[in-house]
Design a protein around this motif. Structure first.
Motif, PDB file in Angstrom:
ATOM      1  N   ILE A   9       0.889  -1.161   0.000  1.00  0.00           N
ATOM      2  CA  ILE A   9       0.000   0.000   0.000  1.00  0.00           C
ATOM      3  C   ILE A   9       0.928   1.212   0.000  1.00  0.00           C
ATOM      4  N   ALA A  10       0.803   2.049  -1.011  1.00  0.00           N
ATOM      5  CA  ALA A  10       1.733   3.170  -1.169  1.00  0.00           C
ATOM      6  C   ALA A  10       1.017   4.499  -0.990  1.00  0.00           C
ATOM      7  N   LEU A  11       1.668   5.389  -0.264  1.00  0.00           N
ATOM      8  CA  LEU A  11       1.160   6.741  -0.036  1.00  0.00           C
ATOM      9  C   LEU A  11       2.121   7.750  -0.650  1.00  0.00           C
ATOM     10  N   VAL A  12       1.591   8.767  -1.278  1.00  0.00           N
ATOM     11  CA  VAL A  12       2.401   9.876  -1.786  1.00  0.00           C
ATOM     12  C   VAL A  12       2.279  10.997  -0.770  1.00  0.00           C
ATOM     13  N   VAL A  13       3.423  11.492  -0.288  1.00  0.00           N
ATOM     14  CA  VAL A  13       3.414  12.474   0.799  1.00  0.00           C
ATOM     15  C   VAL A  13       4.178  13.737   0.410  1.00  0.00           C
ATOM     16  N   SER A  14       3.738  14.846   0.965  1.00  0.00           N
ATOM     17  CA  SER A  14       4.424  16.105   0.702  1.00  0.00           C
ATOM     18  C   SER A  14       5.554  16.352   1.702  1.00  0.00           C
ATOM     19  N   ASP A  35      12.988   9.463   8.256  1.00  0.00           N
ATOM     20  CA  ASP A  35      12.389  10.785   8.031  1.00  0.00           C
ATOM     21  C   ASP A  35      13.030  11.554   6.885  1.00  0.00           C
ATOM     22  N   ALA A  36      14.299  11.339   6.644  1.00  0.00           N
ATOM     23  CA  ALA A  36      15.020  12.094   5.606  1.00  0.00           C
ATOM     24  C   ALA A  36      15.068  11.366   4.269  1.00  0.00           C
ATOM     25  N   GLN A  37      14.442  10.211   4.169  1.00  0.00           N
ATOM     26  CA  GLN A  37      14.495   9.416   2.944  1.00  0.00           C
ATOM     27  C   GLN A  37      13.352   9.786   1.988  1.00  0.00           C
ATOM     28  N   PRO A  38      13.563   9.651   0.684  1.00  0.00           N
ATOM     29  CA  PRO A  38      12.491   9.936  -0.274  1.00  0.00           C
ATOM     30  C   PRO A  38      11.513   8.763  -0.453  1.00  0.00           C
ATOM     31  N   HIS A  39      11.936   7.551  -0.091  1.00  0.00           N
ATOM     32  CA  HIS A  39      11.097   6.356  -0.172  1.00  0.00           C
ATOM     33  C   HIS A  39      11.315   5.550   1.104  1.00  0.00           C
ATOM     34  N   VAL A  40      10.214   5.136   1.737  1.00  0.00           N
ATOM     35  CA  VAL A  40      10.287   4.389   2.992  1.00  0.00           C
ATOM     36  C   VAL A  40       9.271   3.250   2.921  1.00  0.00           C
ATOM     37  N   TRP A  52       5.888   4.866   1.646  1.00  0.00           N
ATOM     38  CA  TRP A  52       5.690   6.295   1.479  1.00  0.00           C
ATOM     39  C   TRP A  52       6.694   6.779   0.448  1.00  0.00           C
ATOM     40  N   ASP A  53       6.232   7.597  -0.485  1.00  0.00           N
ATOM     41  CA  ASP A  53       7.100   8.236  -1.464  1.00  0.00           C
ATOM     42  C   ASP A  53       6.815   9.726  -1.458  1.00  0.00           C
ATOM     43  N   ILE A  58       7.685  10.598  -7.100  1.00  0.00           N
ATOM     44  CA  ILE A  58       6.662  10.281  -8.091  1.00  0.00           C
ATOM     45  C   ILE A  58       6.909  11.067  -9.377  1.00  0.00           C
ATOM     46  N   ARG A  59       7.220  12.347  -9.232  1.00  0.00           N
ATOM     47  CA  ARG A  59       7.489  13.172 -10.425  1.00  0.00           C
ATOM     48  C   ARG A  59       8.745  12.720 -11.168  1.00  0.00           C
ATOM     49  N   SER A  60       9.658  12.017 -10.488  1.00  0.00           N
ATOM     50  CA  SER A  60      10.896  11.572 -11.150  1.00  0.00           C
ATOM     51  C   SER A  60      10.619  10.537 -12.236  1.00  0.00           C
ATOM     52  N   PHE A  61       9.542   9.763 -12.093  1.00  0.00           N
ATOM     53  CA  PHE A  61       9.217   8.791 -13.139  1.00  0.00           C
ATOM     54  C   PHE A  61       7.883   9.080 -13.826  1.00  0.00           C
TER      55      PHE A  61
END
Length: 132
Positions: A9-14, A35-40, A52-53, A58-61
């Motif tokens: 289950i993936a969430l896109v977060v700001s 906390d400092a990672q772009p993907h967890v 979490w991404d 998300i915009r990178s791909f």
């Protein structure tokens, strides 16, 4: 051919740190250094994973991706031990500054039910079977 199996289950977060802080309060085991990672990712009971991404990932791909407006990005529901725990978790989250969306109530479908918004405005349901 075997049917696909739901695995993540993936969430896109700001804001990764803000999102992870919220979900830690709901009992998910995510290390502080995430906390400092772009993907967890974190393991869930039963073998599923939650991820979490950041929006930038998300915009990178998917360069045309835009933040959804006017509704939830996803809805998650956390089962509590009982009706009193629904109230207590709701109170703990809203007292910590998270926005309540639906205060705890006894739903007609037989559950104590409430909704709190995560830092990105996604509704997170809290529920437990109603006491007889």
């Amino acid at each position: 051919m075997n049917a696909p199996r739901l695995d993540v289950i993936a969430l896109v977060v700001s804001d990764m740190a803000a999102s992870l802080a919220f979900y830690r309060r709901l009992g998910l085991d995510v290390p502080a250094e995430a906390d400092a990672q772009p993907h967890v990712e974190a393991a869930l009971p039963g073998g599923l994973r939650i991820a979490w991404d950041t929006e930038d990932v998300i915009r990178s791909f998917d360069p045309g991706w835009t933040r959804p407006e006017g509704g939830d990005r996803i809805g998650l529901a956390f089962r509590c031990e009982g009706p009193r725990e629904v109230d207590a978790v709701y109170e703990a989250l809203t007292s910590a500054g998270y926005r309540g969306h639906l205060q705890p109530w006894d739903a007609f479908w037989g559950q104590r039910y409430a909704v709190v918004l995560d830092p990105d405005g996604c509704g997170v349901s809290l529920f437990a079977p109603s006491e007889a």
